[in-house]
Motif scaffolding. Structure first.
Motif, PDB file in Angstrom:
ATOM      1  N   ASP A  87      -7.999  -6.172  -3.213  1.00  0.00           N
ATOM      2  CA  ASP A  87      -7.180  -5.999  -4.409  1.00  0.00           C
ATOM      3  C   ASP A  87      -7.266  -7.179  -5.369  1.00  0.00           C
ATOM      4  O   ASP A  87      -7.124  -7.024  -6.579  1.00  0.00           O
ATOM      5  CB  ASP A  87      -5.721  -5.710  -4.032  1.00  0.00           C
ATOM      6  CG  ASP A  87      -5.096  -6.787  -3.160  1.00  0.00           C
ATOM      7  OD1 ASP A  87      -5.820  -7.438  -2.399  1.00  0.00           O
ATOM      8  OD2 ASP A  87      -3.875  -6.964  -3.232  1.00  0.00           O
TER       9      ASP A  87
ATOM     10  N   THR B 286       1.258  -7.239  -9.368  1.00  0.00           N
ATOM     11  CA  THR B 286       0.529  -7.154  -8.109  1.00  0.00           C
ATOM     12  C   THR B 286       0.615  -5.743  -7.554  1.00  0.00           C
ATOM     13  O   THR B 286       1.346  -4.896  -8.079  1.00  0.00           O
ATOM     14  CB  THR B 286       1.129  -8.163  -7.089  1.00  0.00           C
ATOM     15  OG1 THR B 286       0.323  -8.195  -5.916  1.00  0.00           O
ATOM     16  CG2 THR B 286       2.556  -7.775  -6.738  1.00  0.00           C
ATOM     17  N   GLY B 287      -0.138  -5.456  -6.502  1.00  0.00           N
ATOM     18  CA  GLY B 287      -0.065  -4.149  -5.875  1.00  0.00           C
ATOM     19  C   GLY B 287       1.310  -3.928  -5.273  1.00  0.00           C
ATOM     20  O   GLY B 287       1.808  -4.755  -4.510  1.00  0.00           O
TER      21      GLY B 287
ATOM     22  N   THR C 288     -13.347   0.114  -6.504  1.00  0.00           N
ATOM     23  CA  THR C 288     -14.131  -0.837  -5.712  1.00  0.00           C
ATOM     24  C   THR C 288     -15.412  -0.173  -5.251  1.00  0.00           C
ATOM     25  O   THR C 288     -15.657   1.017  -5.498  1.00  0.00           O
ATOM     26  CB  THR C 288     -13.358  -1.325  -4.471  1.00  0.00           C
ATOM     27  OG1 THR C 288     -13.316  -0.272  -3.487  1.00  0.00           O
ATOM     28  CG2 THR C 288     -11.946  -1.750  -4.829  1.00  0.00           C
TER      29      THR C 288
ATOM     30  N   ARG D 209       0.837  -1.192   0.000  1.00  0.00           N
ATOM     31  CA  ARG D 209       0.000   0.000   0.000  1.00  0.00           C
ATOM     32  C   ARG D 209       0.877   1.249   0.000  1.00  0.00           C
ATOM     33  O   ARG D 209       1.989   1.235   0.516  1.00  0.00           O
ATOM     34  CB  ARG D 209      -0.876   0.070   1.250  1.00  0.00           C
ATOM     35  CG  ARG D 209      -1.925  -0.988   1.403  1.00  0.00           C
ATOM     36  CD  ARG D 209      -2.797  -0.621   2.588  1.00  0.00           C
ATOM     37  NE  ARG D 209      -3.770  -1.640   2.902  1.00  0.00           N
ATOM     38  CZ  ARG D 209      -4.810  -1.453   3.719  1.00  0.00           C
ATOM     39  NH1 ARG D 209      -4.982  -0.265   4.286  1.00  0.00           N
ATOM     40  NH2 ARG D 209      -5.667  -2.416   3.969  1.00  0.00           N
TER      41      ARG D 209
ATOM     42  N   GLY E 237      -7.426   0.079  -8.357  1.00  0.00           N
ATOM     43  CA  GLY E 237      -6.968   0.094  -6.974  1.00  0.00           C
ATOM     44  C   GLY E 237      -8.043   0.493  -5.993  1.00  0.00           C
ATOM     45  O   GLY E 237      -9.230   0.579  -6.330  1.00  0.00           O
ATOM     46  N   GLU E 238      -7.604   0.738  -4.771  1.00  0.00           N
ATOM     47  CA  GLU E 238      -8.497   1.040  -3.656  1.00  0.00           C
ATOM     48  C   GLU E 238      -8.072   2.319  -2.949  1.00  0.00           C
ATOM     49  O   GLU E 238      -6.896   2.703  -2.988  1.00  0.00           O
ATOM     50  CB  GLU E 238      -8.476  -0.102  -2.643  1.00  0.00           C
ATOM     51  CG  GLU E 238      -8.840  -1.457  -3.210  1.00  0.00           C
ATOM     52  CD  GLU E 238      -8.810  -2.528  -2.145  1.00  0.00           C
ATOM     53  OE1 GLU E 238      -9.875  -2.819  -1.575  1.00  0.00           O
ATOM     54  OE2 GLU E 238      -7.724  -3.063  -1.861  1.00  0.00           O
TER      55      GLU E 238
ATOM     56  N   LEU F 100      -2.867  -0.820  -8.493  1.00  0.00           N
ATOM     57  CA  LEU F 100      -2.452  -1.837  -9.458  1.00  0.00           C
ATOM     58  C   LEU F 100      -2.249  -1.203 -10.820  1.00  0.00           C
ATOM     59  O   LEU F 100      -3.177  -0.648 -11.397  1.00  0.00           O
ATOM     60  CB  LEU F 100      -3.514  -2.934  -9.551  1.00  0.00           C
ATOM     61  CG  LEU F 100      -3.593  -3.796  -8.285  1.00  0.00           C
ATOM     62  CD1 LEU F 100      -5.026  -4.082  -7.917  1.00  0.00           C
ATOM     63  CD2 LEU F 100      -2.819  -5.085  -8.488  1.00  0.00           C
TER      64      LEU F 100
ATOM     65  N   HIS G 140      -3.923   0.419  -2.114  1.00  0.00           N
ATOM     66  CA  HIS G 140      -3.550  -0.679  -3.006  1.00  0.00           C
ATOM     67  C   HIS G 140      -3.721  -0.188  -4.436  1.00  0.00           C
ATOM     68  O   HIS G 140      -4.842   0.004  -4.904  1.00  0.00           O
ATOM     69  CB  HIS G 140      -4.468  -1.891  -2.783  1.00  0.00           C
ATOM     70  CG  HIS G 140      -4.117  -2.702  -1.584  1.00  0.00           C
ATOM     71  ND1 HIS G 140      -5.026  -2.978  -0.582  1.00  0.00           N
ATOM     72  CD2 HIS G 140      -2.955  -3.311  -1.219  1.00  0.00           C
ATOM     73  CE1 HIS G 140      -4.442  -3.710   0.345  1.00  0.00           C
ATOM     74  NE2 HIS G 140      -3.191  -3.923  -0.017  1.00  0.00           N
TER      75      HIS G 140
END
Length: 451
Positions: free
Chosen positions: A312, A342-343, A287, A250, A328-329, A335, A333
């Motif tokens: 993720d 991966t993140g 998300t 993160r 991402g979030e 991407l 996280h």
């Protein structure tokens, strides 16, 4: 077969209690090793973060893998995304990460993935679960012949290789020279890596929270606690601050004014930069928790946006389904499948720095095209693992319906259970801060009463 012990996201919990204890870790190593060996696996890479229990779990898993005839390569404290990279680089057959990410030191977890950086397939996971259950409940753990026992080696240059990988994702024609950056490594897995990456690319680096003692990982620092970074940025008059979490998957930023730049804003910055440069393929995946302000800002740039479930791995699944590369979030996280599988907090931060340099603007300026709507998240602790029942209860559903009716198109509500803790997360977002707080608290109170 229910995933009682082990599943897609591995296993995580408080150390000393089931399932995270030495016996469990050894049996998981044996079960995973047995399944992987049947598919031709000969060696796994094992990495960990800096929490004290990592040493114990690492040793226990080595014993389990060795009993199954699998060799182990140890890389020591290393970011989770680094294990994905190193597993491929050293031609290992699988990777193991011992980490509880952003959680406190007394938690830990174990996650397995293939040499391509993806989760094991469903058949493998089910077989590992079956063997693990047999070992736990029936003492079914066996050992290969002595001559076939797995060996253990330590890789000494893993950190240097990963540093070079991170630097390689940054435009070789650019430099961070002239930027003063405060880096908060959360006393975690990137404590010896992150500061080196930015410094070797030319930045003036002030490093904080980079002295892990096994107990201070994520303790009032890192991507989940940004107060110390905000203070340091202002004290050192830095251009910006970068905060990673315990396993460095993160990332969060602080601009020169001390304002926090979260994952949603980072995604906006990258989408904007990729759009301008012509590098954006398709759209962006967020998300259910992504701020509505991100969706609005992307729409204004004619960038498609879809929402995946929180997590993720769901973002990755949606990216692969759409063929897009950026998602991402809000938690940080990020991407960017163009740069990594991966993140990766360090890699994502370098893309933000690239966008800043390319634009000639400050961090505050490059994110100014997005305005976040007021969003309130309340975590309601539970006494038992009955989140689904509580969320579905008449009282809670009535409170959600009332809030949605009151806010109309001006807001939205989301309830979800935590994947790692006994919590229900109540999220409300609207155009009015006061309304957002009031509705979130009303729903949270209903959840508490129902629990």
């Amino acid at each position: 077969m229910s995933r009682k012990y082990f599943g897609t996201d591995g296993v995580r919990g408080k150390v000393g209690e089931f399932p995270i204890n030495p016996s469990f870790a050894m049996k998981l190593g044996w079960a995973a090793g047995t399944v992987l060996a049947s598919a031709g696996t000969k060696e796994v890479i094992i990495g960990k973060d800096t929490r004290i229990s990592g040493y114990m779990i690492e040793t226990a898993m080595q014993a389990g893998f060795s009993a199954a005839g699998i060799n182990c390569a140890l890389v020591g404290p290393m970011p989770t995304p680094a294990i994905a990279y190193l597993t491929s680089t050293f031609r290992a057959d699988a990777g193991v990460v011992i980490s509880a990410s952003h959680n406190p030191y007394y938690d830990n977890g174990i996650k397995l993935f293939s040499n391509s950086g993806t989760k094991l397939n469903d058949a493998q996971e089910l077989e590992i679960e079956h063997l693990l259950e047999q070992a736990i409940n029936h003492g079914a753990m066996t050992c290969v012949d002595s001559a076939k026992l797995g060996k253990v080696r330590r890789i000494g240059d893993a950190a240097g290789r990963y540093i070079e990988f991170c630097k390689g994702t940054f435009d070789k024609n650019k430099s961070l020279t002239g930027l003063k950056i405060v880096v908060d490594s959360a006393n975690g897995a990137a404590y010896h890596i992150a500061k080196e990456v930015y410094a070797e690319l030319g930045a003036e680096v002030i490093s904080i929270n980079d002295s892990p003692d096994g107990l201070n990982i994520n303790e009032r620092c890192g991507a989940t606690h940004l107060d110390s970074l905000q203070t340091a940025v202002m004290v050192y008059e830095a251009d910006l601050g970068i905060a990673l979490d315990g396993d460095a998957d993160r990332v969060m930023f602080v601009d020169h004014n001390g304002h926090i730049i979260d994952g949603d804003e980072i995604i906006f910055i990258l989408a904007q930069a990729f759009k301008i440069s012509g590098e954006l393929e398709g759209g962006v995946v967020g998300t259910l928790m992504s701020n509505l302000g991100l969706e609005i800002a992307l729409k204004e740039m004619d960038i498609p946006f879809v929402r995946a479930k929180v997590g993720d791995r769901y973002v990755v699944e949606q990216l692969k389904e759409t063929g897009w590369q950026l998602g991402g979030e809000g938690s940080g996280h990020i991407l960017s499948l163009k740069h990594t599988t991966t993140g990766d907090g360090i890699v994502a931060s370098l893309q933000v720095l690239d966008a800043i340099i390319e634009s000639g603007k400050s961090l505050a300026e490059v994110k100014s095209g997005m305005t976040k709507l007021p969003q309130v998240l309340i975590n309601v602790k539970l006494k038992a693992d009955n989140a689904d029942e509580i969320i579905a209860s008449d009282a809670v559903q009535a409170s959600v319906s009332a809030a949605e009716t009151f806010m109309g198109e001006r807001g939205r509500v989301l309830l979800r259970k935590s994947g790692t803790e006994l919590l229900i997360r109540v999220m409300v977002e609207s155009t009015c801060a006061e309304m957002t707080q009031t509705q979130a608290q009303t729903i949270a109170d209903a959840v508490k009463l129902a629990g």
